[in-house]
Motif scaffolding. Structure first.
Motif, PDB file in Angstrom:
ATOM      1  N   UNK A 141      50.075  86.044  24.112  1.00 23.16           N
ATOM      2  CA  UNK A 141      51.009  85.373  23.206  1.00 23.16           C
ATOM      3  C   UNK A 141      51.251  83.917  23.529  1.00 23.16           C
ATOM      4  N   UNK A 142      50.549  83.384  24.479  1.00 19.31           N
ATOM      5  CA  UNK A 142      50.753  81.993  24.896  1.00 19.31           C
ATOM      6  C   UNK A 142      49.875  81.044  24.076  1.00 19.31           C
ATOM      7  N   UNK A 143      50.203  79.773  24.168  1.00 17.65           N
ATOM      8  CA  UNK A 143      49.407  78.726  23.503  1.00 17.65           C
ATOM      9  C   UNK A 143      48.972  77.698  24.539  1.00 17.65           C
ATOM     10  N   UNK A 144      47.852  77.080  24.274  1.00 16.57           N
ATOM     11  CA  UNK A 144      47.402  75.904  25.029  1.00 16.57           C
ATOM     12  C   UNK A 144      47.144  74.825  23.993  1.00 16.57           C
ATOM     13  N   UNK A 145      47.982  73.793  23.992  1.00 17.35           N
ATOM     14  CA  UNK A 145      47.932  72.882  22.863  1.00 17.35           C
ATOM     15  C   UNK A 145      48.491  71.520  23.264  1.00 17.35           C
ATOM     16  N   UNK A 146      48.956  70.784  22.261  1.00 22.14           N
ATOM     17  CA  UNK A 146      49.586  69.486  22.481  1.00 22.14           C
ATOM     18  C   UNK A 146      50.699  69.323  21.457  1.00 22.14           C
ATOM     19  N   UNK A 147      51.582  68.394  21.713  1.00 25.63           N
ATOM     20  CA  UNK A 147      52.728  68.167  20.847  1.00 25.63           C
ATOM     21  C   UNK A 147      53.979  68.005  21.675  1.00 25.63           C
ATOM     22  N   UNK A 148      55.118  67.897  20.994  1.00 27.50           N
ATOM     23  CA  UNK A 148      56.360  67.645  21.743  1.00 27.50           C
ATOM     24  C   UNK A 148      57.233  68.885  21.884  1.00 27.50           C
ATOM     25  N   UNK A 149      56.678  70.073  21.562  1.00 31.31           N
ATOM     26  CA  UNK A 149      57.487  71.289  21.677  1.00 31.31           C
ATOM     27  C   UNK A 149      56.577  72.484  21.975  1.00 31.31           C
ATOM     28  N   UNK A 150      56.947  73.252  23.000  1.00 30.62           N
ATOM     29  CA  UNK A 150      56.276  74.524  23.276  1.00 30.62           C
ATOM     30  C   UNK A 150      57.194  75.632  22.766  1.00 30.62           C
ATOM     31  N   UNK A 151      56.665  76.509  21.942  1.00 30.75           N
ATOM     32  CA  UNK A 151      57.443  77.631  21.427  1.00 30.75           C
ATOM     33  C   UNK A 151      56.501  78.826  21.308  1.00 30.75           C
ATOM     34  N   UNK A 152      56.549  79.713  22.292  1.00 29.77           N
ATOM     35  CA  UNK A 152      55.645  80.864  22.343  1.00 29.77           C
ATOM     36  C   UNK A 152      56.436  82.164  22.396  1.00 29.77           C
ATOM     37  N   UNK A 153      55.895  83.215  21.759  1.00 24.19           N
ATOM     38  CA  UNK A 153      56.418  84.577  21.878  1.00 24.19           C
ATOM     39  C   UNK A 153      55.501  85.314  22.841  1.00 24.19           C
ATOM     40  N   UNK A 154      55.992  85.512  24.055  1.00 22.18           N
ATOM     41  CA  UNK A 154      55.160  86.010  25.142  1.00 22.18           C
ATOM     42  C   UNK A 154      55.282  87.525  25.292  1.00 22.18           C
ATOM     43  N   UNK A 155      54.156  88.129  25.569  1.00 20.95           N
ATOM     44  CA  UNK A 155      54.117  89.541  25.945  1.00 20.95           C
ATOM     45  C   UNK A 155      53.907  89.597  27.449  1.00 20.95           C
ATOM     46  N   UNK A 156      54.903  90.159  28.146  1.00 17.73           N
ATOM     47  CA  UNK A 156      54.937  90.084  29.601  1.00 17.73           C
ATOM     48  C   UNK A 156      55.055  91.483  30.208  1.00 17.73           C
ATOM     49  N   UNK A 157      53.951  92.038  30.711  1.00 21.56           N
ATOM     50  CA  UNK A 157      54.062  93.289  31.468  1.00 21.56           C
ATOM     51  C   UNK A 157      54.908  93.079  32.727  1.00 21.56           C
ATOM     52  N   UNK A 158      55.372  94.176  33.297  1.00 23.01           N
ATOM     53  CA  UNK A 158      56.175  94.103  34.522  1.00 23.01           C
ATOM     54  C   UNK A 158      55.392  93.394  35.626  1.00 23.01           C
ATOM     55  N   UNK A 159      56.073  92.453  36.313  1.00 21.16           N
ATOM     56  CA  UNK A 159      55.545  91.650  37.426  1.00 21.16           C
ATOM     57  C   UNK A 159      54.416  90.696  37.003  1.00 21.16           C
ATOM     58  N   UNK A 160      54.283  90.475  35.715  1.00 19.48           N
ATOM     59  CA  UNK A 160      53.337  89.446  35.256  1.00 19.48           C
ATOM     60  C   UNK A 160      54.043  88.090  35.272  1.00 19.48           C
ATOM     61  N   UNK A 161      53.252  87.027  35.260  1.00 20.71           N
ATOM     62  CA  UNK A 161      53.825  85.678  35.214  1.00 20.71           C
ATOM     63  C   UNK A 161      52.859  84.732  34.521  1.00 20.71           C
ATOM     64  N   UNK A 162      53.405  83.653  34.015  1.00 19.34           N
ATOM     65  CA  UNK A 162      52.599  82.620  33.359  1.00 19.34           C
ATOM     66  C   UNK A 162      53.183  81.263  33.726  1.00 19.34           C
ATOM     67  N   UNK A 163      52.306  80.322  34.052  1.00 19.93           N
ATOM     68  CA  UNK A 163      52.718  78.952  34.386  1.00 19.93           C
ATOM     69  C   UNK A 163      52.139  77.989  33.365  1.00 19.93           C
ATOM     70  N   UNK A 164      53.004  77.168  32.814  1.00 22.58           N
ATOM     71  CA  UNK A 164      52.600  76.100  31.892  1.00 22.58           C
ATOM     72  C   UNK A 164      52.457  74.810  32.693  1.00 22.58           C
ATOM     73  N   UNK A 165      51.308  74.178  32.576  1.00 22.68           N
ATOM     74  CA  UNK A 165      51.052  72.891  33.239  1.00 22.68           C
ATOM     75  C   UNK A 165      51.095  71.810  32.164  1.00 22.68           C
ATOM     76  N   UNK A 166      52.175  71.049  32.165  1.00 24.45           N
ATOM     77  CA  UNK A 166      52.429  70.062  31.120  1.00 24.45           C
ATOM     78  C   UNK A 166      52.139  68.661  31.649  1.00 24.45           C
ATOM     79  N   UNK A 167      51.346  67.918  30.905  1.00 21.78           N
ATOM     80  CA  UNK A 167      51.055  66.521  31.241  1.00 21.78           C
ATOM     81  C   UNK A 167      51.543  65.625  30.104  1.00 21.78           C
ATOM     82  N   UNK A 168      52.062  64.458  30.457  1.00 27.82           N
ATOM     83  CA  UNK A 168      52.575  63.537  29.448  1.00 27.82           C
ATOM     84  C   UNK A 168      52.564  62.114  29.995  1.00 27.82           C
ATOM     85  N   UNK A 169      52.694  61.172  29.096  1.00 24.53           N
ATOM     86  CA  UNK A 169      52.839  59.767  29.464  1.00 24.53           C
ATOM     87  C   UNK A 169      54.281  59.339  29.227  1.00 24.53           C
TER      88      UNK A 169
END
Length: 265
Positions: free
Chosen positions: A46-74
């Motif tokens: 349910x995650x996205x990898x994209x660009x823009x000024x807003x992250x809005x994701x509906x995530x499906x997260x099994x128990x003890x799962x994790x996700x890290x977003x690495x955001x770069x900007x100027x």
């Protein structure tokens, strides 16, 4: 200036979650060229990898799962003060969150304006005589990383043996400045990153001048609230040596010799 954020969302259980709402709204921050990628483990979807000024994701997260977003900007060149980025995650309806205290995270960056103003100055001659005309070229550059509003460019010529002082200026990179003036230069300017202003100064050396060296100094300085990262290039000198008025026959002979040299090359 480039900046990066790492935002991690984890499901500590005891139940899997479908449709957790993760949001990081950066639309009001002084950032551009925002993009992100993700690293996850434990079957997240349910995650996205994209660009823009807003992250809005509906995530499906099994128990003890994790996700890290690495955001770069100027960071915008005129950004200053505290920059606060808030990210949140909420469970969908029908799911109880056993600890609502860790559903949001905030990161504060403090931005200080920094810039490197550089000034150079050259004269069209280094040795001349009283009564002659001279000209100077003064180049002011903002090497960044921040834009500067209220920088000062100064060239005080009031104590020099000069008269009929006039100048004009041109710029590249959208600086703001006065295009023409007379006498000394004392200007307050605005300079975006990588912009420059070129001043062209013309004057006449007083005929009563003594035969000696005189130095003309130009300076560029940042306003209060801005740090100059290199103050060694904030001033520039041009030295003129005055000599007695040359005999016209000697000047004529010299000119002929120069022309003969050019023709015979």
């Amino acid at each position: 200036t480039s900046i990066s954020y790492i935002i991690t969302v984890t499901n500590h259980g005891p139940s899997d979650v479908t449709g957790a709402n993760f949001t990081d709204d950066m639309s009001s921050l002084p950032l551009s060229n925002i993009s992100w990628t993700v690293i996850y483990e434990g079957g997240v979807s349910g995650y996205s990898e994209s660009s823009g000024n807003r992250i809005s994701d509906l995530l499906n997260l099994p128990v003890e799962s994790s996700i890290s977003y690495l955001v770069d900007a100027d960071l915008d060149s005129d950004a200053t003060g505290d920059i606060i980025n808030d990210a949140t995650v909420t469970v969908p309806e029908g799911v109880s969150d056993s600890d609502g205290n860790n559903n949001s995270a905030s990161k504060t960056l403090t931005s200080d304006l920094q810039s490197d103003l550089k000034i150079t100055k050259i004269a069209n001659v280094t040795n001349t005589s009283p009564g002659k005309s001279i000209s100077y070229l003064i180049n002011v550059t903002n090497k960044g990383p921040s834009a500067v509003s209220g920088a000062t460019v100064t060239d005080d010529m009031s104590g020099l043996p000069l008269s009929n002082i006039t100048w004009f200026a041109e710029g590249t990179g959208s600086p703001t400045f006065n295009p023409t003036g007379t006498g000394s230069i004392l200007e307050t300017v605005t300079m975006p990153v990588d912009s420059y202003i070129l001043y062209n100064v013309t004057a006449t050396i007083l005929s009563s001048s003594i035969t000696a060296d005189f130095t003309n100094t130009a300076t560029a300085s940042v306003p209060d609230g801005v740090t100059d990262t290199d103050t060694s290039n904030d001033s520039a000198d041009a030295v003129i040596t005055l000599s007695p008025v040359a005999d016209r026959s000697e000047e004529h002979t010299s000119e002929l010799q120069s022309l003969r040299h050019l023709v015979c090359r």
